[in-house]
Design a protein around this motif. Structure first.
Motif, short mmCIF file in Angstrom:
data_model
loop_
_atom_site.label_atom_id
_atom_site.label_comp_id
_atom_site.label_asym_id
_atom_site.label_seq_id
_atom_site.Cartn_x
_atom_site.Cartn_y
_atom_site.Cartn_z
N ILE A 158 0.89 -1.50 0.03
CA ILE A 158 -0.35 -0.28 0.17
C ILE A 158 0.57 1.34 0.25
N ALA A 159 1.19 1.31 -0.70
CA ALA A 159 1.65 3.29 -1.54
C ALA A 159 0.71 4.34 -0.90
N SER A 160 1.91 5.49 -0.26
CA SER A 160 0.96 7.13 -0.31
C SER A 160 0.68 7.37 -1.40
N PHE A 161 1.89 8.16 -1.85
CA PHE A 161 2.43 8.44 -2.80
C PHE A 161 3.18 8.50 -3.60
N PRO A 162 3.07 9.75 -5.26
CA PRO A 162 4.59 9.12 -6.00
C PRO A 162 5.43 10.08 -5.97
N ILE A 163 6.42 10.05 -4.74
CA ILE A 163 6.81 10.13 -4.79
C ILE A 163 8.73 9.58 -4.91
N PRO A 164 10.16 10.40 -4.80
CA PRO A 164 11.01 9.33 -4.12
C PRO A 164 11.11 8.65 -3.05
N GLU A 165 10.30 9.03 -2.08
CA GLU A 165 10.69 7.89 -0.52
C GLU A 165 10.24 6.69 -0.81
N VAL A 166 9.25 7.15 -1.37
CA VAL A 166 7.87 5.68 -1.32
C VAL A 166 8.73 4.90 -2.12
N ILE A 167 8.99 5.83 -3.47
CA ILE A 167 9.07 5.06 -4.67
C ILE A 167 10.73 3.75 -4.30
N ARG A 168 11.29 4.82 -3.40
CA ARG A 168 13.00 3.29 -3.26
C ARG A 168 11.90 2.59 -1.74
N GLY A 169 11.34 3.20 -1.67
CA GLY A 169 10.96 1.86 -0.51
C GLY A 169 10.03 0.65 -1.00
N ILE A 170 9.52 0.67 -2.61
CA ILE A 170 9.18 -0.36 -3.07
C ILE A 170 10.29 -1.20 -3.78
N ASN A 171 11.05 -0.79 -4.30
CA ASN A 171 12.21 -1.31 -5.25
C ASN A 171 12.97 -1.40 -3.76
N SER A 172 13.49 -1.05 -2.94
CA SER A 172 14.03 -1.55 -1.80
C SER A 172 13.69 -2.98 -1.35
N ALA A 173 11.70 -3.39 -0.36
CA ALA A 173 11.38 -4.00 -0.60
C ALA A 173 11.03 -4.92 -1.43
N TYR A 174 11.12 -4.27 -2.60
CA TYR A 174 10.53 -6.23 -4.17
C TYR A 174 12.37 -6.84 -4.47
N ILE A 175 13.70 -5.78 -4.40
CA ILE A 175 14.91 -6.32 -4.69
C ILE A 175 14.83 -7.54 -3.27
N TYR A 176 14.46 -7.17 -2.11
CA TYR A 176 15.43 -8.29 -1.25
C TYR A 176 14.51 -9.33 -1.64
N ALA A 177 13.06 -9.33 -1.01
CA ALA A 177 12.07 -10.50 -1.39
C ALA A 177 12.18 -10.51 -3.09
N LYS A 178 12.85 -10.44 -3.90
CA LYS A 178 12.95 -11.19 -4.86
C LYS A 178 14.13 -11.66 -4.76
N LYS A 179 15.20 -11.11 -4.12
CA LYS A 179 16.84 -12.21 -4.00
C LYS A 179 16.18 -13.51 -2.97
N VAL A 180 15.42 -13.20 -2.08
CA VAL A 180 15.82 -14.50 -2.13
C VAL A 180 14.21 -15.08 -2.22
N ASN A 181 13.33 -14.99 -3.17
CA ASN A 181 12.23 -15.33 -3.89
C ASN A 181 11.75 -15.31 -4.89
N PRO A 182 12.34 -15.99 -5.55
CA PRO A 182 12.68 -15.63 -7.26
C PRO A 182 11.32 -15.64 -8.07
N ASP A 183 9.77 -16.20 -7.26
CA ASP A 183 9.22 -16.33 -7.52
C ASP A 183 8.02 -15.45 -7.27
N VAL A 184 8.64 -14.47 -6.28
CA VAL A 184 7.59 -13.72 -5.75
C VAL A 184 6.90 -11.97 -6.43
N GLU A 185 5.64 -11.88 -6.53
CA GLU A 185 5.44 -10.95 -7.19
C GLU A 185 4.44 -9.72 -6.03
N PHE A 186 4.95 -8.71 -6.95
CA PHE A 186 4.52 -7.64 -6.11
C PHE A 186 2.91 -6.58 -7.43
#
Length: 360
Positions: A157-185
């Motif tokens: 659940i994202a608030s507004f499309p500002i860099p702070e929020v986009i950074r968080g989405i990218n960071s969370a996805y990168i590390y979810a994907k590292k440990v689970n190649p099948d994960v989808e966001f």
């Protein structure tokens, strides 16, 4: 670890640095705080308010705090800021991104008042900015989300499309994907920082789409309640522990630790040493905390997540380390290359693997 424990420990570290309260009572320093949500929202605004109260307790009679809660971003905030400055405030903290331009405008009208804006980037001689490297905590969250999902579907659940929020989405996805190649966001944009009804609807929509882990960059505890009702859906506390709002499905949390910064900056006003600054600190500096990882997480996964947290805190590892590509497949960071702060501060793109567009 609960919010109050973290804040108290952080304040103790400030005291150890010698930032003790003055031993005599001079004219009180009047410190104002403006919050985008209610001061008891359970998350972002409440955590700023608890830090403000801890700062006030540290200085005792030497400080008076004034608070305005649930102030909309935009023209309303400029009016509230002006009134606070006229009331004799010496230092005013504005604690939401959308207060940036109103803070700039009012600071220009009151050059003898000090202003501090959270998560912004515009400064002036009497205006400083401060934020936390939340993306460091998002990396740990993403790691845990990738490990804990059974459906391989994670909702955000994202608030507004500002860099702070986009950074968080990218960071969370990168590390979810590292440990689970099948994960989808799946990202849902709520276009609000605090609206329990909207946040609850967003959480329910993600659950209906199969997400069994939900992350949020919004402030209320409504997603925890929706997950609790659904059952078998994990959540993370945002800005605060939030364990009491959904104890069973909660995994961990990102905790904002503002009290030491507030104490340091008020002390500078008292000492006559306050200068405009641009502070951006993370786990290592103590501004970002990782809440207790709950018993829902197996011991080996907990240990791995804590090892990631500790390596980031020690400066041994940066969450945005290549190889990483942008969403369109173009190279962003080569193998071993680390993202620079300028790119992170203005981030306006998804990394490779994330679907959907960033709203404009």
């Amino acid at each position: 670890m609960k919010r109050r424990t973290l804040l108290t420990a952080a304040t103790a570290s400030v005291l150890a640095l010698g930032l003790a309260a003055p031993s005599f009572a001079a004219d009180k320093v009047k410190v104002g705080f403006i919050y985008v949500g209610p001061k008891n929202d359970g998350g972002w605004s409440q955590h700023h308010h608890e830090a403000a109260e801890e700062m006030a307790a540290h200085f005792g009679d030497a400080v008076e705090i004034v608070v305005q809660e649930s102030v909309p971003e935009g023209a309303d905030s400029e009016r509230v800021l002006t009134q606070m400055a006229l009331s004799g405030a010496d230092l005013i903290f504005t604690t939401s991104f959308g207060y940036m331009d109103p803070t700039v405008n009012v600071a220009a009208k009151f050059p003898n008042v000090k202003f501090e804006h959270a998560t912004g980037y515009k400064t002036a001689p009497n205006l400083g900015v401060y934020s936390a490297r939340f993306y460091e905590g998002r990396a740990v969250q993403g790691y845990l989300a990738g490990k804990m999902t059974k459906s391989n579907k994670v909702g955000y659940i994202a608030s507004f499309p500002i860099p702070e929020v986009i950074r968080g989405i990218n960071s969370a996805y990168i590390y979810a994907k590292k440990v689970n190649p099948d994960v989808e966001f799946n990202v849902v944009w709520a276009y609000t920082w605090f609206d329990p009804a909207k946040e609850s609807d967003a959480a329910q929509a993600l659950i209906d789409q199969g997400a069994d882990v939900i992350l949020q960059h919004t402030d209320s505890t409504a997603p925890q309640a929706a997950a609790q009702k659904a059952g078998n859906v994990y959540t993370f506390g945002q800005a605060a522990d939030m364990a009491e709002y959904g104890p069973m499905p909660r995994i961990s949390s990102i905790i904002d630790v503002w009290a030491p910064y507030y104490i340091e900056r008020v002390q500078a006003v008292m000492d006559g040493t306050w200068e405009t600054d641009n502070t951006w600190d993370g786990i290592g500096a103590g501004m970002v905390g990782i809440g207790e990882i709950s018993s829902a997480v197996p011991a080996d996964i907990k240990a791995e997540a804590e090892a990631l947290r500790d390596s980031i805190a020690a400066g041994e590892y940066h969450p945005f380390t290549g190889p990483l590509n942008k969403q369109d497949g173009s190279v962003w960071l080569a193998d071993g290359e680390v993202a620079d702060d300028g790119t992170l501060a203005g981030m306006n793109f998804y990394v490779e693997g994330l679907s959907g567009d960033i709203p404009q």
